[in-house]
Design an enzyme around this catalytic site. Sequence first.
Site, PDB file in Angstrom:
ATOM      1  N   HIS B  79       1.055  -1.158  -0.068  1.00  0.00           N
ATOM      2  CA  HIS B  79       0.009  -0.019   0.066  1.00  0.00           C
ATOM      3  C   HIS B  79       0.706   1.202   0.005  1.00  0.00           C
ATOM      4  O   HIS B  79       0.292   2.339  -0.270  1.00  0.00           O
ATOM      5  CB  HIS B  79      -1.060  -0.196   1.226  1.00  0.00           C
ATOM      6  CG  HIS B  79      -0.564   0.271   2.355  1.00  0.00           C
ATOM      7  ND1 HIS B  79      -0.226  -0.776   3.515  1.00  0.00           N
ATOM      8  CD2 HIS B  79      -0.104   1.564   3.029  1.00  0.00           C
ATOM      9  CE1 HIS B  79       0.162  -0.369   4.598  1.00  0.00           C
ATOM     10  NE2 HIS B  79       0.353   1.444   4.485  1.00  0.00           N
ATOM     11  N   ASP B 110      -0.406  -7.435   1.184  1.00  0.00           N
ATOM     12  CA  ASP B 110       0.263  -5.902   1.239  1.00  0.00           C
ATOM     13  C   ASP B 110       1.846  -5.988   1.465  1.00  0.00           C
ATOM     14  O   ASP B 110       2.408  -5.227   2.399  1.00  0.00           O
ATOM     15  CB  ASP B 110      -0.329  -5.350   2.644  1.00  0.00           C
ATOM     16  CG  ASP B 110      -0.096  -3.954   2.626  1.00  0.00           C
ATOM     17  OD1 ASP B 110       0.226  -3.202   1.671  1.00  0.00           O
ATOM     18  OD2 ASP B 110      -0.723  -3.324   3.540  1.00  0.00           O
ATOM     19  N   SER B 190       4.241   2.525   7.904  1.00  0.00           N
ATOM     20  CA  SER B 190       4.146   1.274   6.961  1.00  0.00           C
ATOM     21  C   SER B 190       5.348   0.836   6.291  1.00  0.00           C
ATOM     22  O   SER B 190       6.043   1.843   5.692  1.00  0.00           O
ATOM     23  CB  SER B 190       3.059   1.584   6.141  1.00  0.00           C
ATOM     24  OG  SER B 190       1.888   2.138   6.804  1.00  0.00           O
TER      25      SER B 190
END
Lengths: 546, 502
Positions: B79, B110, B190
């Site tokens: 992402h 992901d 992230s």
Amino acid sequence: MRNVLKIADIKSALHVGIPNVEPVLYRLCILHFHGLRMPLMKLTACSIVLLTGLLFALPGPTVAAPAPDYDASVVEITVTYQDYDPQIPWRKKASARRQGYGVVISAGQVLTTEDLVRNQTQVELRRAKSGAKLAATVLEADDQLNTALLTFSNSVTANAVAAANALLPMSLADTIRRDDRLTIVKLEKTGEFQTSEGRVVELSASASPRPLALKVLTQSSIDGNGTPALLNGQLAGISVAYDKKTQTGLFIPCTTLRRFITDANSPPYKGLAWAGFQFEPLLDPVKRRYLGVTETNGGIVVTKTTPGSGAAEVLQAGDVITAWDGIPIDAQGYYTDTDFGRLRLAYLIGGRRAAGDSVPVAIVRDRKPRTVQVLLKRQRDRDEFIPEAISPGRPGSAGALRPGESVEYLVEGGLVLRELTGNYLRASGENWKLQMNPRLVYYYLHQDKFARQPGDHVVLLSMVLPDSINIGYQEFHDQAVTAVNGQPIRNMADVFRVVDSAGGLRRVTLLGCAVDLALDKAALTEANRRIAEQYRIPRLRYQKER
Amino acid sequence: MQAILRYGILLVITWVAVTVGLNAQAAWLGKHGFRESVVKVYTTIQREDYAWPWQPAAPSSASGSGFIIGKKRILTNAHVVSDARFIEVQREGQSRRYPAEVAFIGHDCDLAVLTVRDPEFYAEAVPMELGDGLPDLNEEVIALGYPMGGERLSLTKGVVSRIDYQLYTHSQVDSHLVIQVDAAINPGNSGGPVLFKGRVVGVAFQGIPNAQNLGYAIPLPVIRHFLTDIEDGVYDGYPEPGISHMETPNPAMRRNLGLPGNDTGVVISFIDPFGCAIGILQTNDTLLAIDGHAIASDGTVRLDGQTIEYVELLERKQCGETVAFKVWRNGQALDISVPLANRNDPFAFRYAYERRPEYFIMGGLVFAPLSRGLLMAAGGELNQWYAHHLLYYATFAKVDGLISGRDQFVVLRNRLAHPVNAYDEPYLNKIVREINGLPIRNMQDLPSAFSNPTNGFHVIRFLDDPDPLILDATETANADPVIQRRYNIPEISHIEPAGVRK
């Protein structure tokens, strides 16, 4: 300074807190109810201001010119009602009260709205001036018209009889038109009637069953359903809603009221006529050419018919209706009413005819004009694939339920089976369409799509009451049930039949789930007893008499 | 079973969890040498606009974290780099950013691998090592990254508070194992590593809005699965057996199914037509064992002294491998092998990245396939009666057999106002059944269906509505160039060739 002060205002003043006034104010309340017996000298300066206001509220000079004696024709209605929990059918909510108004329309009969008396356990009429109370019963209540006719109970005290005798029926206005000036009668808390003016700004038939509504622009607010509006001293309508923003009230007009009263007094009650189809406007010239309806300007196209309805027998999707009952229908579904002007077709269908009538309908089908006869019936909630089940009426009325009646259900081994209703879906809150199982919402919103036999409903496993007999199934809720004990079922009547013939619920088949939920036969009786006791369920099943 | 019956899954679109990172504190980093391996990822993202599909949304800049693993690769979250038009990376202490490219991306897990062409970027970098196994509960882990867009590396300590299956919000469909860490995680972290005893055991990737001190990381098994998958140069994704099961603790159900024992097996309640088990396993089959490990009635297996869900064993496998089940069917135990694959499932309704939305315009009417992007763009409209059915079709397409020969639900999504379509507003959001007598199974059917008008009309029929939409074929053909100019539409349609969709 206010010139009218009510008890409520005094109470709010108390809450604001004017310390040295409090005990005096309390006496003021007493004073109000028991007459002017209290010595006034003890009042402080501050409270004299309040008292002045109160004095004006007593029968006296501030109230507008004395109106005709509405006390003989308009009564306050207090309804104690008790709703079933829409999600747990054996559970009743705490009783509550609501107030509205009723109009005496004949000796012993009072007219009001259906939503006022819905789920009633007790209906009381109260004379404004004397305060005398009369118990009333519901003679007929129609949730489609939102009208109810009450009669006085037989078990009235001598006093009440006297009060009833003094009641004076109000006559109904013949008809009503746009721009008519109406007198709206309001009952003040003091027991005094006040009047204000309203003007009819709109006469419209909604698409919903309620056939015709008056939109009335009012001078003052309307609180309480059943508030009467008069035209030259005759009843022109009773209120069903009020919108503060636009200062308009919605009224059921005298024409509808007259029909209802007549119908209710000549049993069996017939109710609103209903054809049972849906349509779309036919404005698009391209579509008109495609359907071959160029020679006329009007006409609407039928999109769906409801199984079991009169329309389903003779109309089909794609038919273009050009005239209904001899009156031309325009391309948006309006017609010109002789009394009211431009109105929706819905009023022509329901407003002028009664259930049981058959009407000629001019249609264009396959580019050829023809006339068919459509039998009008009564739309009955309980016949719907997914009924609303919100509005119990009398036996034989449109509501799916009788007064005080719950939906049918069965609790076996903690599995709760019932039919899906609109009321059940909406009970999950404002965003119910996103919160409930999308399949059930889809069924509900598109129920016309499901070609079906009358009597078909959606049976739900609505919840599982956890118990050792149903371990492994406890996460299931709101699932459509296709079969019980291996036998296909269409409604709760089928469920009861199958379960009773087998001596209990053995297996439940859910839509989209190949594995049946099975229950232990030997443990079932004991489990049912345990579950009824643990969850304090008074009855593990409710089955209507058929 | 639960996966199918939990219709709430699609609703997650309205509660999109935010992707998050970890807070900073100590400076004990230097001596461990991690500083050289963690990178900040700078991206310019340009999302698709499903409401106006011929034109992407405005570009915006974003950042995330990543870390260097062997073979001069950078591991990060999918992402972080999805829909990126331009990617740069920078190691702690480096004076400039280096352009990077996506070498592999797994939207279902992901994870993504980036590469940098300039060898200077990797100078003196020490690749991080992957750990041996998952840390236990209460083990202390540290997370590294660049939360909240900061320029300097940040570090957070926390303990492993839970290891469980959870939805990966990137695809909004897939669930895999997740490590929950009791440290607040913030956007920007992230893609950063989560270390246990100096080795990577997770990639920080998501959190829950309004929940404090909860961070989630993609655990080692998922990372290893991804890295193994791409060894052959292609990312295939997780195999999709496509079976829903029910647990079997209920004795009456066990008797009903004729199951042996009292604590074994899960029973198959639904088989996905696009899974690899279809035609091999059947509904009401009970899975007694997987690869020789007995499955308990709650779906768990005992492995190396630990109790894990049998699905976890399936998740360790790659496409092309097989799984051996012991199956109870009709009173008999059978050994059944299922070759694992990931078939193209057009009804999975994963959120699509790196893909232009499909659309087709005729007479100003915009047709688009039902997709998660479309549902998300519809947003609150789904709470309206006229659009709610899209939620039903997306959720129950396979279970309720709504597919019937289609591989897409083609929706009349919009109307670009023009006299030619003046009366067509009531048809919006309906699903097209057929056009000019030809069934519409996917977007590719549209051009040919419109090339054969019916007596000078285009007759468009919809599901759930017998009332057709009628267009004049000639007027329509004349109107489209005008509509295209007026609404500034570069192309009148974009339809993917068959087989590309996923």
